[in-house]
Design a protein around this motif. Structure first.
Motif, short mmCIF file in Angstrom:
data_model
loop_
_atom_site.label_atom_id
_atom_site.label_comp_id
_atom_site.label_asym_id
_atom_site.label_seq_id
_atom_site.Cartn_x
_atom_site.Cartn_y
_atom_site.Cartn_z
N TYR A 137 0.97 -1.04 -0.01
CA TYR A 137 0.09 0.19 -0.08
C TYR A 137 0.80 1.12 -0.11
CZ TYR A 137 -3.99 2.94 0.97
OH TYR A 137 -5.00 3.93 0.92
N PRO A 138 0.64 2.32 -0.90
CA PRO A 138 1.43 3.46 -0.79
C PRO A 138 1.84 4.00 0.27
CG PRO A 138 -0.14 3.49 -2.71
CD PRO A 138 -0.57 2.19 -1.74
N GLY A 139 2.91 4.43 0.75
CA GLY A 139 3.31 5.16 1.95
C GLY A 139 3.65 4.29 2.89
N TYR A 140 3.45 2.82 2.99
CA TYR A 140 3.80 1.84 3.89
C TYR A 140 4.96 0.71 3.44
CZ TYR A 140 -0.35 3.76 6.23
OH TYR A 140 -1.32 4.61 7.17
N PHE A 141 5.61 0.34 4.38
CA PHE A 141 6.40 -0.56 4.09
C PHE A 141 5.62 -1.96 3.66
CE2 PHE A 141 9.46 1.64 6.82
CZ PHE A 141 10.40 1.89 5.97
N LYS A 142 6.07 -2.65 2.94
CA LYS A 142 5.55 -4.14 2.77
C LYS A 142 5.09 -4.91 3.87
CE LYS A 142 6.68 -4.97 -1.98
NZ LYS A 142 7.33 -5.81 -3.03
N GLY A 143 4.06 -5.42 4.12
CA GLY A 143 3.43 -6.36 4.82
C GLY A 143 3.57 -7.74 4.55
N LYS A 159 -0.53 -5.75 10.39
CA LYS A 159 -0.71 -4.06 10.50
C LYS A 159 0.51 -3.53 9.62
CE LYS A 159 -2.49 -3.36 15.15
NZ LYS A 159 -2.12 -2.75 16.51
N LEU A 160 0.23 -2.66 8.61
CA LEU A 160 1.17 -2.13 7.98
C LEU A 160 1.98 -0.88 8.64
CD1 LEU A 160 -0.49 -1.90 4.50
CD2 LEU A 160 0.99 -3.78 5.57
N VAL A 161 3.30 -0.67 8.74
CA VAL A 161 4.31 0.18 9.07
C VAL A 161 4.32 1.39 8.17
CG1 VAL A 161 6.38 0.73 10.04
CG2 VAL A 161 5.37 -1.70 10.47
N THR A 162 4.11 2.68 8.84
CA THR A 162 4.31 3.72 7.97
C THR A 162 5.58 3.82 7.51
OG1 THR A 162 2.62 4.81 9.36
CG2 THR A 162 3.98 6.25 8.06
N LYS A 163 5.73 4.48 6.17
CA LYS A 163 7.12 4.60 5.58
C LYS A 163 7.39 6.28 5.73
CE LYS A 163 7.79 2.60 1.88
NZ LYS A 163 7.69 2.16 0.33
N PRO A 164 8.11 6.55 6.98
CA PRO A 164 8.39 7.95 7.29
C PRO A 164 9.18 8.57 6.50
CG PRO A 164 9.36 6.64 8.87
CD PRO A 164 8.72 5.41 7.82
N ASN A 165 9.49 9.91 6.54
CA ASN A 165 10.81 10.58 6.18
C ASN A 165 11.60 10.88 7.20
OD1 ASN A 165 12.42 12.16 4.50
ND2 ASN A 165 11.23 13.92 4.69
N SER A 166 12.52 9.72 7.28
CA SER A 166 13.63 9.82 8.46
C SER A 166 14.49 10.66 8.34
CB SER A 166 13.84 8.56 8.76
OG SER A 166 12.95 7.63 8.97
N GLY A 167 15.12 11.15 7.01
CA GLY A 167 16.20 12.14 6.94
C GLY A 167 16.84 11.73 5.83
N SER A 168 17.75 12.79 5.23
CA SER A 168 18.48 12.73 4.01
C SER A 168 20.27 12.64 4.19
CB SER A 168 18.32 13.78 3.28
OG SER A 168 16.65 13.80 2.88
N ILE A 169 20.63 11.94 3.36
CA ILE A 169 22.16 11.98 3.28
C ILE A 169 22.74 12.05 1.99
CG2 ILE A 169 24.07 10.16 3.76
CD1 ILE A 169 22.30 8.80 5.75
N ILE A 190 2.89 -6.78 13.26
CA ILE A 190 3.69 -5.83 12.49
C ILE A 190 4.52 -6.34 11.65
CG2 ILE A 190 5.11 -3.81 12.59
CD1 ILE A 190 3.28 -2.65 14.79
N MET A 191 5.39 -7.47 12.20
CA MET A 191 6.46 -7.93 11.73
C MET A 191 6.51 -8.69 10.48
SD MET A 191 7.40 -11.31 14.09
CE MET A 191 7.75 -12.11 12.56
N PRO A 192 7.46 -8.75 9.60
CA PRO A 192 7.27 -9.70 8.45
C PRO A 192 7.49 -11.02 8.86
CG PRO A 192 9.01 -7.81 8.14
CD PRO A 192 8.46 -8.04 9.48
#
Length: 601
Positions: free
Chosen positions: A103-109, A126-136, A189-191
Motif C-alpha cells: 500500500y502506498p506510503g507503507y512498508f510491505k507487510g 498491521k502495515l508500518v508507515t514509511k516515514p521521511n526519517s532524514g537525508s544523506i 507488524i513484523m514480516p
C-alpha cells in the motif's frame, strides 16, 4: 481487541500453526504435525493447495486499510472497505507459504505460514508507515538517527540505483522504522513468522531482539541500494527489558521477499544498549538467536456455559515470565493448535477478546518434553457467550438470487465473511459475548457490480434469519468483470479489482492492469486512447489473460467508453467479441468484458 500485557523479558517467537483460526501475531494458520527444528536442508519445493486465506489489514493505529494490494502465490486481490481480503484455492510452497500486502506510503507487510492441502489461514496484518526519517548526501555518506535510537549509516560513494546498478551521487532519502520486540502488536507488524534459513540452509525458529525496516530513495523517487562491495551500518536499540539477557554477539537476518523467510547474513555486536552491525543491502533486518526445536499442542476452549469460545486469545509464556510469542486465536469450534517450545516449563493464558479487561480468564502450568501434547478441553470462567447464526439470501436488482458474491458481518473490531452460494444463500456463525449483540451486515454482488446498504442487526442466540437482502443500493467503485467462453471472472470489491488505469505512452495506447501490474490472475487490456472520451468507441489492440492462455490479438474489436473522468476519477467501458491467441494454434475465445477503474495517469 484486548491483549495479554507484554512480559518484559526476552521474547521468543514460535509460530502457532492452526486450522482456520484468527491469528493475532506472527502465527501461521494450518493444523500441522510436530515440527522438529534441526539442521537439515530446508524443503522449499514441496507444494500444497490452500483452500482459503483471508484476513484484515490495518495501519499502526488500527485504522482500516482499504484497496491495499494482497498477493499470495499466483493470485492478486485487494482489501475491501473493512480492510478484509480473501484468496481461494491457490498453490503455494508448503513450508513457506506467504501473503504479501502493498500500500502506498507503507512498508510491505508479509505473513508466512506452513500450508496443508485443502486447509486455510487467517491473519491480522498491521502495515508500518514509511516515514521521511532524514537525508544523506550519497557522495559524502553520513548518518540518520531516529529519536528511538535506530540509526542508519551510509558509506561515501556507496549508493546505486537499484534498477540499473548505476552509481548515484545525489541526495538519499531514508525511510526507517524500528520494530520494537516488546510491543504488544509486534506479531501483527513484523514480516513473516520468525522462521529463518541459517547459514547451513536449515529452517530455524528465531528469538528476536529487534528489527528495522529501511528503504532508500533518490530525488526522483527511484529506489536505491548499497553498492556491491560496500557496507552500510545499522544500529538497533535494545529495550531495557532485554538488555541484560542480550548476548554480546547476535546473528543478523534479512527478510527474503522471494520465499517469505528470514535469511542469516552477518552478525551484530552489542554496544551499550544497542546492537550494531554491517549490512550489504536494505530491506527488513532482524537481530535473532536461532532456537532448537518445538512440539505440537492442541487445545479446545469453551465458555462458562460450555459453548465453544471463538477468537479467544491463547498465549504461552515461560514459567519465569518470558513471553514465548506463541499466540493465536481459537477457531469456530474453540480449537487452537500449533507449536510451542519443547522441554520447557510453560504457562498458557486465555484472554477472551470481548472481556471487560485484559486479565486472563484462564491460566495453567504446562511442562513439555520432546513429544506432542494435548491439553484437552478448557472451560474459561467469566466468559458467558452464545453462538449466533446469521442466514439470508442476497438478491440482485431484478430480484434474482446473487450467485457470485459474499456477505460481511462486523461487530466491534471483529468481522467475519462468507461466500454466497449459487442460490444466493449465505450463512455465518460466530460467538457473541452476552450483552454485546449489535452488528452490521452487508452483501456484495460481483456479477452486477452492486452492493447492499449496511444493515444494523441485533444478534440473538441461535438462528438469525435476515431474509432477503437487496444488493442494488450502490455500484461497486472499481471492478472488471469478464467472461471467457461463458465462464465468469469478477475482479471487484471486495475481492480482486484493477487499480491502475490508462497510463499514456508513445503509441497513444492506454492499458488496464490488475493490482500490482501482476498478470498471473486477471486481465490486461490495451486500448487506442486517441480522442478517448465518454461516449467514444476505441480500438482494442491488445489483451492478455491467464484464462485465455496468454497474449491475444483481438479481431477488430471495439471498446465502448461510457465514462472518462480526470486523473483520480473513473473510466468505464465494455466490449463483446472474439480474441485469437498470438501463438500457434491461434485458439479463438469468445469474450465479454465491462470495467470501471480509477485513472492513475
Amino acid at each position: 481487541m484486548n491483549h495479554i500485557p507484554p512480559f518484559k523479558r526476552a521474547i521468543v517467537f514460535l509460530p502457532l500453526l492452526v486450522l482456520m483460526i484468527f491469528w493475532g501475531c506472527q502465527k501461521e494458520l494450518s493444523s500441522t504435525s510436530n515440527i522438529s527444528i534441526v539442521d537439515t536442508p530446508a524443503d522449499l519445493t514441496s507444494k500444497a493447495t490452500v483452500s482459503m486465506v483471508s484476513g484484515f489489514v490495518t495501519d499502526e493505529n488500527n485504522a482500516v486499510v482499504k484497496n491495499a494490494d494482497v498477493k499470495m502465490g499466483n493470485v492478486v486481490t485487494t482489501t475491501d472497505r473493512f480492510g478484509y481480503f480473501e484468496i481461494r484455492n491457490v498453490e503455494v510452497i508448503k513450508n513457506a507459504a506467504f501473503v504479501s500486502v502493498t500500500y502506498p506510503g507503507y512498508f510491505k507487510g508479509f505473513k508466512t505460514f506452513i500450508a496443508n492441502d485443502n486447509e486455510g489461514a487467517f491473519f491480522r496484518i498491521k502495515l508500518v508507515t514509511k516515514p521521511n526519517s532524514g537525508s544523506i548526501n550519497a557522495t559524502a555518506g553520513g548518518n540518520v538517527v531516529l529519536s528511538n535510537g535506530l540509526a542508519v549509516a551510509l558509506p561515501a560513494n556507496g549508493i546505486v540505483t537499484a534498477s540499473t546498478g548505476a552509481a548515484y551521487t545525489g541526495i538519499v532519502k531514508v525511510a526507517a522504522s524500528w520494530l520494537n520486540p516488546d510491543a504488544t502488536d509486534i506479531n501483527d507488524i513484523m514480516p513473516g513468522d520468525l522462521r529463518g534459513i541459517n547459514s547451513n540452509g536449515a529452517i530455524k525458529m528465531l528469538q528476536t531482539y529487534g528489527m528495522a525496516d529501511v528503504e532508500l530513495t533518490g530525488a526522483s523517487g527511484e529506489l536505491l541500494q548499497v553498492a556491491s562491495g560496500k557496507k552500510a551500518t545499522l544500529t538497533f536499540p535494545l529495550p531495557a527489558s532485554l538488555t541484560a539477557s542480550a548476548p554480546i554477539s547476535i546473528p543478523l537476518w534479512y527478510f527474503d521477499e522471494t520465499n517469505g523467510l528470514w535469511k542469516q547474513d552477518g552478525a551484530a555486536v552489542k554496544t551499550g544498549n544497542a546492537y550494531v552491525g554491517d549490512v550489504s543491502h536494505f530491506s527488513c533486518w532482524n537481530c535473532d538467536l536461532p532456537l532448537s526445536n518445538a512440539v505440537r499442542f492442541d487445545l479446545t476452549v469453551v465458555d462458562s456455559l460450555g459453548n465453544p469460545l471463538q477468537n479467544a486469545d491463547v498465549a504461552f509464556i515461560r514459567s519465569n515470565g518470558d513471553y514465548t510469542g506463541c499466540h493465536g486465536y481459537t477457531d469456530s469450534a474453540g480449537h487452537v493448535s500449533g507449536s510451542i517450545p519443547a522441554n520447557s516449563s510453560l504457562v498458557f493464558n486465555i484472554v477472551f477478546a470481548y472481556s471487560s479487561n485484559s486479565a486472563a480468564v484462564y491460566s495453567k502450568a504446562v511442562n513439555t518434553n520432546s513429544t506432542d501434547i494435548s491439553l484437552g478441553t478448557v472451560k474459561a470462567s467469566n466468559t458467558a457467550t452464545y453462538t449466533a447464526d446469521v442466514s439470508g439470501i442476497a438478491l440482485d436488482c431484478g430480484g434474482q438470487p446473487v450467485s457470485n458474491g459474499y456477505a460481511v458481518l462486523q461487530f466491534g473490531s471483529h468481522a467475519v465473511s462468507v461466500s454466497i452460494n449459487s442460490s444466493g444463500i449465505f450463512h455465518l456463525s460466530t460467538t457473541i459475548p452476552c450483552g454485546n449483540n449489535i452488528a452490521k451486515l452487508s452483501v456484495v454482488d460481483f456479477a452486477n457490480k452492486k452492493k447492499s446498504i449496511t444493515y444494523a442487526i441485533n444478534l440473538n442466540k441461535g438462528l438469525n434469519d435476515v431474509g432477503s437482502m437487496n444488493t442494488c443500493s450502490s455500484p461497486l467503485e472499481s471492478f472488471m468483470v469478464y467472461t471467457v467462453n461463458g465462464t465468469l471472472t469478477a475482479l471487484a470489491f471486495p475481492a480482486q479489482f484493477p487499480v491502475n488505469g490508462f497510463p499514456a505512452n508513445s503509441m497513444d495506447v492506454a492499458g488496464i492492469q490488475t493490482a500490482s501490474n501482476n498478470l498471473e490472475t486477471g486481465l490486461t487490456l490495451q486500448i487506442d486512447s486517441t480522442n478517448i472520451r465518454a461516449g467514444s468507441v476505441q480500438d482494442l489492440i491488445y489483451l492478455e489473460s491467464t484464462q485465455t492462455s496468454g497474449v491475444m490479438i483481438p479481431t477488430y474489436q471495439h471498446v465502448n467508453i461510457t465514462e472518462y473522468g480526470n486523473v483520480g476519477q473513473y473510466i468505464s467501458g465494455n466490449f463483446t467479441g472474439t480474441v485469437v491467441g498470438f501463438a500457434a494454434p491461434h485458439t479463438s475465445f469468445t469474450m465479454t468484458c465491462s470495467f470501471r477503474v480509477k485513472r492513475q495517469y
